[in-house]
Design a protein around this motif. Sequence first.
Motif, PDB file in Angstrom:
ATOM      1  N   SER A 264       0.830  -1.206   0.000  1.00 11.49           N
ATOM      2  CA  SER A 264       0.000   0.000   0.000  1.00 11.49           C
ATOM      3  C   SER A 264       0.863   1.253   0.000  1.00 11.49           C
ATOM      4  CB  SER A 264      -0.901  -0.004   1.237  1.00 11.49           C
ATOM      5  OG  SER A 264      -1.651   1.186   1.317  1.00 11.49           O
ATOM      6  N   GLY A 265       0.507   2.204  -0.838  1.00 13.49           N
ATOM      7  CA  GLY A 265       1.235   3.470  -0.893  1.00 13.49           C
ATOM      8  C   GLY A 265       2.449   3.447  -1.795  1.00 13.49           C
ATOM      9  N   VAL A 266       2.678   2.332  -2.496  1.00 10.98           N
ATOM     10  CA  VAL A 266       3.843   2.224  -3.379  1.00 10.98           C
ATOM     11  C   VAL A 266       3.375   1.964  -4.802  1.00 10.98           C
ATOM     12  CG1 VAL A 266       5.955   0.955  -3.902  1.00 10.98           C
ATOM     13  CG2 VAL A 266       5.287   1.332  -1.516  1.00 10.98           C
ATOM     14  N   ARG A 267       3.686   2.867  -5.697  1.00 14.66           N
ATOM     15  CA  ARG A 267       3.406   2.698  -7.124  1.00 14.66           C
ATOM     16  C   ARG A 267       4.588   3.271  -7.890  1.00 14.66           C
ATOM     17  NH1 ARG A 267      -1.617   0.880  -8.044  1.00 14.66           N
ATOM     18  NH2 ARG A 267      -1.350   1.204 -10.278  1.00 14.66           N
ATOM     19  N   LEU A 268       5.497   2.406  -8.247  1.00 15.56           N
ATOM     20  CA  LEU A 268       6.739   2.821  -8.888  1.00 15.56           C
ATOM     21  C   LEU A 268       6.652   2.605 -10.394  1.00 15.56           C
ATOM     22  CD1 LEU A 268       9.087   1.180  -6.263  1.00 15.56           C
ATOM     23  CD2 LEU A 268       8.960   3.639  -6.722  1.00 15.56           C
ATOM     24  N   GLN A 269       7.133   3.586 -11.149  1.00 12.31           N
ATOM     25  CA  GLN A 269       7.094   3.510 -12.605  1.00 12.31           C
ATOM     26  C   GLN A 269       8.345   4.139 -13.193  1.00 12.31           C
ATOM     27  OE1 GLN A 269       3.466   5.728 -13.370  1.00 12.31           O
ATOM     28  NE2 GLN A 269       2.225   3.846 -13.441  1.00 12.31           N
ATOM     29  N   ALA A 270       8.821   3.567 -14.289  1.00 17.66           N
ATOM     30  CA  ALA A 270       9.964   4.140 -14.989  1.00 17.66           C
ATOM     31  C   ALA A 270       9.823   3.853 -16.478  1.00 17.66           C
ATOM     32  CB  ALA A 270      11.278   3.567 -14.467  1.00 17.66           C
ATOM     33  N   LYS A 271      10.349   4.739 -17.276  1.00 14.70           N
ATOM     34  CA  LYS A 271      10.294   4.622 -18.737  1.00 14.70           C
ATOM     35  C   LYS A 271      11.721   4.728 -19.263  1.00 14.70           C
ATOM     36  CE  LYS A 271       8.709   7.292 -22.748  1.00 14.70           C
ATOM     37  NZ  LYS A 271       8.063   8.560 -23.152  1.00 14.70           N
ATOM     38  N   ARG A 272      12.294   3.591 -19.598  1.00 16.98           N
ATOM     39  CA  ARG A 272      13.677   3.519 -20.063  1.00 16.98           C
ATOM     40  C   ARG A 272      13.815   2.349 -21.039  1.00 16.98           C
ATOM     41  NH1 ARG A 272      13.981   7.738 -17.862  1.00 16.98           N
ATOM     42  NH2 ARG A 272      15.603   8.584 -16.505  1.00 16.98           N
ATOM     43  N   PRO A 273      14.777   2.386 -21.947  1.00 19.96           N
ATOM     44  CA  PRO A 273      14.971   1.253 -22.855  1.00 19.96           C
ATOM     45  C   PRO A 273      15.603   0.053 -22.139  1.00 19.96           C
ATOM     46  CG  PRO A 273      16.644   2.914 -23.226  1.00 19.96           C
ATOM     47  CD  PRO A 273      15.665   3.511 -22.260  1.00 19.96           C
ATOM     48  N   MET A 274      15.374  -1.135 -22.675  1.00 17.56           N
ATOM     49  CA  MET A 274      15.997  -2.328 -22.111  1.00 17.56           C
ATOM     50  C   MET A 274      17.510  -2.277 -22.252  1.00 17.56           C
ATOM     51  SD  MET A 274      13.557  -5.500 -23.202  1.00 17.56           S
ATOM     52  CE  MET A 274      11.777  -5.446 -22.973  1.00 17.56           C
ATOM     53  N   ILE A 275      17.971  -1.742 -23.359  1.00 15.95           N
ATOM     54  CA  ILE A 275      19.402  -1.530 -23.594  1.00 15.95           C
ATOM     55  C   ILE A 275      19.597  -0.027 -23.701  1.00 15.95           C
ATOM     56  CG2 ILE A 275      21.351  -1.951 -25.125  1.00 15.95           C
ATOM     57  CD1 ILE A 275      19.905  -4.486 -26.101  1.00 15.95           C
ATOM     58  N   GLU A 276      20.237   0.560 -22.712  1.00 18.53           N
ATOM     59  CA  GLU A 276      20.367   2.021 -22.701  1.00 18.53           C
ATOM     60  C   GLU A 276      21.758   2.446 -23.160  1.00 18.53           C
ATOM     61  OE1 GLU A 276      19.686   5.920 -19.817  1.00 18.53           O
ATOM     62  OE2 GLU A 276      19.447   3.896 -19.004  1.00 18.53           O
ATOM     63  N   LEU A 277      21.772   3.365 -24.106  1.00 15.07           N
ATOM     64  CA  LEU A 277      23.007   3.942 -24.612  1.00 15.07           C
ATOM     65  C   LEU A 277      23.103   5.402 -24.186  1.00 15.07           C
ATOM     66  CD1 LEU A 277      22.948   2.597 -28.301  1.00 15.07           C
ATOM     67  CD2 LEU A 277      23.817   1.463 -26.250  1.00 15.07           C
ATOM     68  N   GLY A 278      24.318   5.867 -23.997  1.00 15.57           N
ATOM     69  CA  GLY A 278      24.525   7.275 -23.725  1.00 15.57           C
ATOM     70  C   GLY A 278      24.358   8.087 -24.992  1.00 15.57           C
ATOM     71  N   PRO A 279      24.385   9.409 -24.881  1.00 16.92           N
ATOM     72  CA  PRO A 279      24.213  10.271 -26.064  1.00 16.92           C
ATOM     73  C   PRO A 279      25.259  10.007 -27.146  1.00 16.92           C
ATOM     74  CG  PRO A 279      24.013  11.551 -24.044  1.00 16.92           C
ATOM     75  CD  PRO A 279      24.503  10.193 -23.631  1.00 16.92           C
ATOM     76  N   ASP A 280      26.444   9.518 -26.749  1.00 15.61           N
ATOM     77  CA  ASP A 280      27.492   9.226 -27.719  1.00 15.61           C
ATOM     78  C   ASP A 280      27.503   7.769 -28.153  1.00 15.61           C
ATOM     79  OD1 ASP A 280      28.290   8.155 -25.340  1.00 15.61           O
ATOM     80  OD2 ASP A 280      30.290   9.047 -25.323  1.00 15.61           O
ATOM     81  N   GLY A 281      26.470   7.001 -27.752  1.00 13.52           N
ATOM     82  CA  GLY A 281      26.375   5.609 -28.172  1.00 13.52           C
ATOM     83  C   GLY A 281      26.973   4.603 -27.223  1.00 13.52           C
ATOM     84  N   GLU A 282      27.527   5.069 -26.096  1.00 14.75           N
ATOM     85  CA  GLU A 282      28.137   4.143 -25.148  1.00 14.75           C
ATOM     86  C   GLU A 282      27.071   3.297 -24.460  1.00 14.75           C
ATOM     87  OE1 GLU A 282      31.083   4.140 -21.210  1.00 14.75           O
ATOM     88  OE2 GLU A 282      30.197   6.008 -21.941  1.00 14.75           O
ATOM     89  N   LEU A 283      27.334   2.009 -24.322  1.00 16.83           N
ATOM     90  CA  LEU A 283      26.433   1.107 -23.622  1.00 16.83           C
ATOM     91  C   LEU A 283      26.561   1.353 -22.125  1.00 16.83           C
ATOM     92  CD1 LEU A 283      24.525  -1.304 -23.608  1.00 16.83           C
ATOM     93  CD2 LEU A 283      26.503  -2.812 -23.835  1.00 16.83           C
ATOM     94  N   ILE A 284      25.465   1.781 -21.471  1.00 19.94           N
ATOM     95  CA  ILE A 284      25.571   2.169 -20.070  1.00 19.94           C
ATOM     96  C   ILE A 284      24.644   1.411 -19.141  1.00 19.94           C
ATOM     97  CG2 ILE A 284      26.421   4.490 -20.583  1.00 19.94           C
ATOM     98  CD1 ILE A 284      23.624   5.547 -20.090  1.00 19.94           C
TER      99      ILE A 284
END
Length: 383
Positions: A264-284
Motif C-alpha cells: 500500500s502506498g507504493v506505485r513505482l514507474q519508470a520509462k527507459r529502454p531495455m538496452i540504454e546507450l549514452g548520447p554518444d552511443g556508449e552502452l551504459i
Amino acid sequence: MLTHALIGDEGRTIELGWQGGRRTRFHAMWLRDNALDDKTRSAGNGQRLITILDIPAETRIGAAAIKGGALEISFVPEGKTVSFPAQWLSANAYDRDELREPGWTGDIIQRWTKATMQNSVPRASYKAAFHGRSILREWLSAVRTYGFAVMDGLPAESGALCKVSDLFGYIRETNYGRWFEVRAEVNPNNLAYTNLGLQAHTDNPYRDPVPTLQILACVENTVESGESSVVDGFAVAAALQAENPEGFRLLSSCPARFEYAGSSGVRLQAKRPMIELGPDGELICIRFNNRSLAPVVDVPFADMDAYYAAYRRFAELIEDPAFEVTFKLQPGQAFIVDNTRVMHARKAFSGTGKRWLQGCYADKDGLLSTLAAIEHSFKEAAE
C-alpha cells in the motif's frame, strides 16, 4: 613528450605534436575553461572557481611555448598565462578520429561469458579486504571491470551483508527496507517462500534511478541445488547487436515501461529502454525483468513485431548457458552485482532444507569513489 605547438585559426585552436608523430588539437576556450591555476580551480578539491560567463567570449591564444615538459599558454584579452602538464593534456585529449559503433564500452569494462569466467570468479575474503587496502582495491576493481564479485568469510548471521557495503559506501534504503529477506523452504507452509527458479534479471527497473549495486548474502543454505547465477548483460547485448543490428537498435532506441504496485502506498514507474546507450552511443545500462515489464506503448506500430522479435531473442541469449556463470553460496558468503549490467538468477531446488539469503542495494558511485581514492593513494605512495 611534446615536440611542438602551433597556434591556428587566429588563436582559436592549437595543434600539439608528440614524440612518435601523434598530433592533437585543442580549442582556446576549452583550455581556458579547464585551466589548472589556483584562480580557476580550488587547490583543495579541484572544483572550478569561475563560470563560463567569467571567460571572455572572444578568448584566444596569444602565445604558446613548451617549457619543462609542459605547455605554457597566454590567453587574450585577459592577459592570463597558464601552464598545462603534457601528461594532463595527453590524458584529456578529445581530438580523436576513430569511429565508434553504438554499444561500445570503455577499456576498463571487460565482457565475459561462461567460457572465460566460470573458473575465475573474482573473490576475496572479508577479513583480508577489511584489513588490506590492496585486497580491497583488487576486489572493487573486479566489480568495476566484470560487474560482479564474491566475498567469503562473512559472519553467517542476519545483517552481515551491511559489512560488505560498509567497505565502500552506504546502503540505499528502499520501500523494501534497509535490507530484505530472501527465504525459501522446500514444501513451505507459506507459498511466498518458493523454491522455484528465477529467470536472470536486473532488479527494480521500475525505479528512477535504478539501484546500481545489489548485494546478496547467505545466512543459511542446506538445500540441494539452488545455485546462484550471473549473466553479463553487456556481452549479451553485444551478441544481439552482432546478430541483429536492427533489433539492437530497437531495444536501445525505444523505451520500455516498468512498474511495481506492491504494498500500500507504493506505485513505482519508470520509462527507459531495455538496452540504454549514452548520447554518444556508449552502452551504459541493461534493464531486463519480465515480472515488472508494463505494456510497451512507445514503439511505432510498424516496428512492434520487430521489437518483440528482438526482445524474444534477447531473452533467449540471456538464458543461453554459454553466457551463464554459476556458483552456490554457502553461509558466510555474499556476492555483489552491478545492477546496471549484470543479471542474476537462481536455479530451482528440491529435497529438504532451507535457503535464507538477505539482499540490499547500494550505489556504484560510492564504490567507484572509494576505488579511485585507494588507487590515488597507491599512486602517490609510488611517486
